[in-house]
Structures are given as structure tokens and as C-alpha cells.
Design a protein around this motif. Structure first.
Motif, mmCIF file in Angstrom:
data_model
loop_
_atom_site.group_PDB
_atom_site.id
_atom_site.type_symbol
_atom_site.label_atom_id
_atom_site.label_comp_id
_atom_site.label_asym_id
_atom_site.label_seq_id
_atom_site.Cartn_x
_atom_site.Cartn_y
_atom_site.Cartn_z
ATOM 1 N N GLY A 2 9.005 14.957 -4.716
ATOM 2 C CA GLY A 2 8.168 14.601 -3.584
ATOM 3 C C GLY A 2 8.579 13.293 -2.935
ATOM 4 N N SER A 3 7.767 12.856 -1.976
ATOM 5 C CA SER A 3 8.068 11.658 -1.202
ATOM 6 C C SER A 3 6.855 10.746 -1.123
ATOM 7 C CB SER A 3 8.493 12.031 0.225
ATOM 8 O OG SER A 3 9.653 12.827 0.228
ATOM 9 N N LEU A 4 7.128 9.474 -0.946
ATOM 10 C CA LEU A 4 6.097 8.472 -0.695
ATOM 11 C C LEU A 4 6.648 7.464 0.298
ATOM 12 C CD1 LEU A 4 4.563 7.510 -4.178
ATOM 13 C CD2 LEU A 4 3.385 8.637 -2.289
ATOM 14 N N ARG A 5 5.750 6.889 1.077
ATOM 15 C CA ARG A 5 6.149 5.772 1.918
ATOM 16 C C ARG A 5 5.279 4.575 1.560
ATOM 17 N NH1 ARG A 5 6.213 4.571 8.423
ATOM 18 N NH2 ARG A 5 3.959 4.385 8.128
ATOM 19 N N SER A 32 0.851 -1.182 0.000
ATOM 20 C CA SER A 32 0.000 0.000 0.000
ATOM 21 C C SER A 32 0.888 1.232 0.000
ATOM 22 C CB SER A 32 -0.942 0.009 1.209
ATOM 23 O OG SER A 32 -0.194 0.034 2.406
ATOM 24 N N GLY A 33 0.275 2.377 -0.293
ATOM 25 C CA GLY A 33 1.015 3.635 -0.224
ATOM 26 C C GLY A 33 1.441 4.204 -1.559
ATOM 27 N N SER A 74 20.429 3.150 -7.862
ATOM 28 C CA SER A 74 19.489 4.143 -8.383
ATOM 29 C C SER A 74 18.662 4.808 -7.285
ATOM 30 C CB SER A 74 18.558 3.487 -9.405
ATOM 31 O OG SER A 74 17.875 2.400 -8.829
ATOM 32 N N VAL A 75 18.546 4.180 -6.119
ATOM 33 C CA VAL A 75 17.741 4.755 -5.039
ATOM 34 C C VAL A 75 18.565 5.056 -3.795
ATOM 35 C CG1 VAL A 75 15.701 3.542 -5.893
ATOM 36 C CG2 VAL A 75 17.037 2.545 -4.014
ATOM 37 N N LYS A 76 19.807 4.643 -3.779
ATOM 38 C CA LYS A 76 20.645 4.832 -2.597
ATOM 39 C C LYS A 76 20.759 6.318 -2.269
ATOM 40 C CE LYS A 76 23.936 1.938 -2.478
ATOM 41 N NZ LYS A 76 25.193 1.215 -2.783
ATOM 42 N N GLY A 77 20.594 6.618 -0.996
ATOM 43 C CA GLY A 77 20.646 8.010 -0.564
ATOM 44 C C GLY A 77 19.313 8.716 -0.621
ATOM 45 N N ARG A 78 18.363 8.142 -1.349
ATOM 46 C CA ARG A 78 17.032 8.746 -1.459
ATOM 47 C C ARG A 78 15.962 7.886 -0.802
ATOM 48 N NH1 ARG A 78 14.659 9.112 -6.254
ATOM 49 N NH2 ARG A 78 15.812 7.405 -7.260
ATOM 50 N N SER A 79 16.298 6.651 -0.493
ATOM 51 C CA SER A 79 15.292 5.728 0.031
ATOM 52 C C SER A 79 15.796 5.062 1.299
ATOM 53 C CB SER A 79 14.961 4.658 -1.018
ATOM 54 O OG SER A 79 14.417 5.247 -2.183
ATOM 55 N N VAL A 134 6.876 -4.080 6.511
ATOM 56 C CA VAL A 134 8.098 -3.452 6.029
ATOM 57 C C VAL A 134 7.718 -2.184 5.287
ATOM 58 C CG1 VAL A 134 8.120 -4.757 3.854
ATOM 59 C CG2 VAL A 134 10.248 -3.850 4.770
ATOM 60 N N TYR A 135 8.593 -1.198 5.366
ATOM 61 C CA TYR A 135 8.317 0.105 4.771
ATOM 62 C C TYR A 135 9.433 0.480 3.798
ATOM 63 C CZ TYR A 135 5.405 0.273 8.951
ATOM 64 O OH TYR A 135 4.501 -0.025 9.930
ATOM 65 N N LEU A 136 9.074 1.279 2.818
ATOM 66 C CA LEU A 136 10.068 1.871 1.928
ATOM 67 C C LEU A 136 9.747 3.356 1.827
ATOM 68 C CD1 LEU A 136 12.499 1.370 0.034
ATOM 69 C CD2 LEU A 136 10.847 1.254 -1.852
ATOM 70 N N GLN A 137 10.581 4.162 2.462
ATOM 71 C CA GLN A 137 10.438 5.607 2.385
ATOM 72 C C GLN A 137 11.248 6.097 1.190
ATOM 73 O OE1 GLN A 137 8.678 7.889 4.405
ATOM 74 N NE2 GLN A 137 9.296 9.370 2.849
ATOM 75 N N MET A 138 10.597 6.769 0.281
ATOM 76 C CA MET A 138 11.259 7.257 -0.925
ATOM 77 C C MET A 138 11.151 8.770 -0.979
ATOM 78 S SD MET A 138 10.171 4.434 -3.771
ATOM 79 C CE MET A 138 8.451 4.873 -3.755
#
Length: 128
Positions: A16-19, A7-8, A64-69, A80-84
């Protein structure tokens, strides 16, 4: 069997950001490393991030996502969560939660073939 539900996802502007969240249920989810993958149109599914069941500091990220996620988990909630953050249009994809049995506290997999369970996916669209 383990069921995973993401979800999310949604539409967000660049920068912007999403979790994203992934809830696991079914058999005991202990000893399951949890990962995120994504698949953009006309592209292969690719690894995004993974976290160990036993140790929150055992995490790996795609370049590609290191430092941003940031990947994290709450074992009490089987989630489990993924903050982007700083999202880019190239992050647009269907994001899948996945899990694999973990036999060593520090060994986690980054290849999709090594995962035992998959969620149905959630769409993330980043507009420019």
C-alpha cells in the motif's frame, strides 16, 4: 524556533501507500532543508529523504526507499511531503520530520546530527 508537526501516519497493508506531511511554523522557514528520518524498535534513527529549500530537484533518498518514495515541498504552505509506495513491513517505524539551515543551495545533510529542528514523529505500521 521552528516547530514541526508530522501527520499522515497509520496502519497499511504491504504494497500500500501513505503520504506523510510535515507542517513547519515559527520563525521564517526559508532556507531550511527538510528531511525525513525513521526509527524502528531497537534500531537507530536512519535517514530516509531530504529536499533542498531552494531547488526541488535537489533531493536525496536512502537506498532502502529509493524508487518507492518521493519527497516534495510546498514553500507557500511551509509543508513537506513524503509519498511512500509499495510499502513493506520493514518500513514500519516512527517517522520524523526534521529541518536544518541551508547555507548552500545544493548542499543538504543526510546525517541526523546535522539537523536543527525535529518533529515529535508519526507512527507508520505496515502489516504483512
Amino acid at each position: 524556533q521552528v516547530q514541526l508537526v508530522e501527520s499522515g501516519g497509520g496502519l497499511v497493508q504491504a504494497g500500500g501507500s501513505l503520504r506523510l506531511s510535515c507542517a513547519a511554523s515559527g520563525r521564517t522557514v526559508s532556507s531550511l532543508a527538510m528531511g525525513w528520518f525513521r526509527q524502528a524498535p531497537r534500531k537507530e534513527r536512519e535517514f530516509v529523504a531530504v529536499i533542498s529549500w531552494w531547488s526541488d530537484d535537489v533531493t536525496y533518498y536512502a537506498d532502502s526507499v529509493k524508487g518507492r518514495s518521493t519527497i516534495s515541498r510546498d514553500n507557500a504552505k511551509n509543508t513537506v511531503y513524503l509519498q511512500m509506495n509499495s510499502l513493506k513491513p520493514e518500513d514500519t517505524a516512527v517517522y520524523y520530520c526534521a529541518a536544518h539551515l541551508q547555507y548552500s543551495s545544493r548542499f543538504v545533510r543526510t546525517d541526523a546530527a546535522g539537523y536543527d529542528y525535529w518533529g515529535p514523529g508519526t507512527q507508520v505500521t505496515v502489516s504483512s
